[in-house]
Design an enzyme around this catalytic site. Structure first.
Site, PDB file in Angstrom:
ATOM      1  CE  LYS A 105      -7.856  -8.385  -0.411  1.00 46.28           C
ATOM      2  NZ  LYS A 105      -8.476  -7.593  -1.476  1.00 46.28           N
ATOM      3  CD  GLN A 165      -6.666  -5.817  -4.096  1.00 44.93           C
ATOM      4  OE1 GLN A 165      -7.175  -6.875  -3.762  1.00 44.93           O
ATOM      5  NE2 GLN A 165      -6.669  -4.763  -3.304  1.00 44.93           N
ATOM      6  CG  ASP A 186     -13.685  -8.206  -3.231  1.00 43.53           C
ATOM      7  OD1 ASP A 186     -13.562  -8.321  -2.001  1.00 43.53           O
ATOM      8  OD2 ASP A 186     -12.865  -7.628  -3.952  1.00 43.53           O
TER       9      ASP A 186
HETATM   10  N1  GUN Z   1      -8.847  -2.517  -3.104  1.00 50.79           N
HETATM   11  C1  GUN Z   1      -8.770  -2.091  -1.824  1.00 50.79           C
HETATM   12  N2  GUN Z   1      -9.515  -2.893  -1.041  1.00 50.79           N
HETATM   13  C2  GUN Z   1     -10.061  -3.833  -1.841  1.00 50.79           C
HETATM   14  C3  GUN Z   1     -10.935  -4.936  -1.624  1.00 50.79           C
HETATM   15  O1  GUN Z   1     -11.381  -5.225  -0.513  1.00 50.79           O
HETATM   16  N3  GUN Z   1     -11.259  -5.656  -2.700  1.00 50.79           N
HETATM   17  C4  GUN Z   1     -10.821  -5.344  -3.947  1.00 50.79           C
HETATM   18  N4  GUN Z   1     -11.202  -6.109  -4.967  1.00 50.79           N
HETATM   19  N5  GUN Z   1     -10.016  -4.349  -4.190  1.00 50.79           N
HETATM   20  C5  GUN Z   1      -9.651  -3.593  -3.136  1.00 50.79           C
END
Ligand code: GUN
Length: 289
Positions: A57, A101, A124
């Site tokens: 990311k 995350q 998100d």
């Molecule tokens: N953990 C695995 N995929 C994601 C995601 O797309 N966003 C977040 N916040 N955590 C994750």
């Protein structure tokens, strides 16, 4: 059985195309408004899969010219410390998107932390306000993985109206918002999960099958309707007999590709789409300011 093997839904290529468009847009927005869009990723602990996602990311942010305000905390970080960090990011005008995350270490309460994120910076789309907007069919920031699935289906002109969609998994990260987005696109939606009985009889009804349970290769060819579109959201690391490891999805790609009409690979399918949607969400938040 299909006469030919399934066509690959190439999430990696579409994500690259989206990022190159975003990078042009970010450049002109930054000139116009005097600063680039900014994303803050909060990572707690050292879960290796999460660390890899966060790296991806942050790299993608840099690549499209966005600012990134990553904060990495040890697994011993407290709820109060993280809440304070989120409050500060909410107030920070350089930050347009904030994400925590997941999963978090077990002593932390993810849901109450997600509530602290300002809904308009919730890149998100996991805040109750944004999930609520999705339920009500209102505009709002949409969860990145299911939004990425919808974008990939649209790219390949896959017709959804009136189709049977089966979502395997009921997480707030993927399963539930996925079901709602498919419903919004006029699918007839069934949500199956770990307690569902006779899973194969449910999945084999699906014109669109989305697997998001995190169980390596649980979907095999006998569970798939010939001609179906199969979307694999799973990213599971499995150990090979020689001790090395590789990534596999929730779908047994090799057997299912002989039955399905369209299929996403792992890696290179939905994973990159999630990142591209995250960047898009951040740019949307920036444009709304
Ligand atoms: N953990 C695995 N995929 C994601 C995601 O797309 N966003 C977040 N916040 N955590 C994750």
């Amino acid at each position: 059985m299909n006469a030919k093997t399934a066509r690959i839904l190439d999430g990696k290529a579409l994500a690259q195309k989206m990022q190159s468009e975003l990078s042009d847009r970010v450049r002109s927005l930054a000139t116009e408004k005097g600063r680039p869009p900014g994303l803050a990723v909060l990572m707690v602990g050292d879960n290796p899969a999460s660390a890899a996602y966060v790296r991806n990311k942050e790299r993608a942010c840099a690549k499209v010219g966005m600012a990134s305000f990553g904060k990495h905390y040890p697994a011993t970080a407290t709820q109060a410390e993280l809440e304070l960090a989120i409050e500060e990011l909410n107030q920070d005008d350089r930050v347009d998107g904030i994400l925590v995350q997941l999963p978090l270490p077990e002593n932390l309460d993810a849901i109450s932390l997600l509530y602290k994120i300002a809904p308009d910076k919730d890149a998100d789309g996991l805040h109750a306000v944004n999930l609520g907007r999705l339920v009500r069919g209102e505009k709002g920031l949409r969860s990145c993985t299911p939004a990425g699935v919808m974008r990939l289906l649209a790219e390949y002109n896959i017709d959804l109206k009136g189709k049977n969609a089966v979502v395997l998994g009921r997480s707030i990260l993927v399963g539930k918002p996925m079901a709602l987005m498919l419903l919004e696109a006029d699918c007839t939606v069934t949500v199956a999960h770990s307690r569902s009985q006779n899973l194969a009889s449910i999945t084999s009804q699906a014109d669109i099958l989305v697997a998001a349970v995190g169980r390596p290769q649980i979907i095999t060819a006998n569970m798939v309707k010939p001609g179906a579109t199969v979307i694999d959201v799973g990213i599971n690391r499995v150990v090979n007999p020689d001790g090395s490891s590789r990534l596999v999805g929730d779908v047994d790609f090799e057997s299912v590709k002989e039955v399905a009409e369209f299929i996403t690979p792992v890696p290179g399918g939905i994973g990159p789409m999630t990142v591209a949607m995250l960047l898009e969400n951040t740019v949307s938040s920036y444009c709304l300011k």
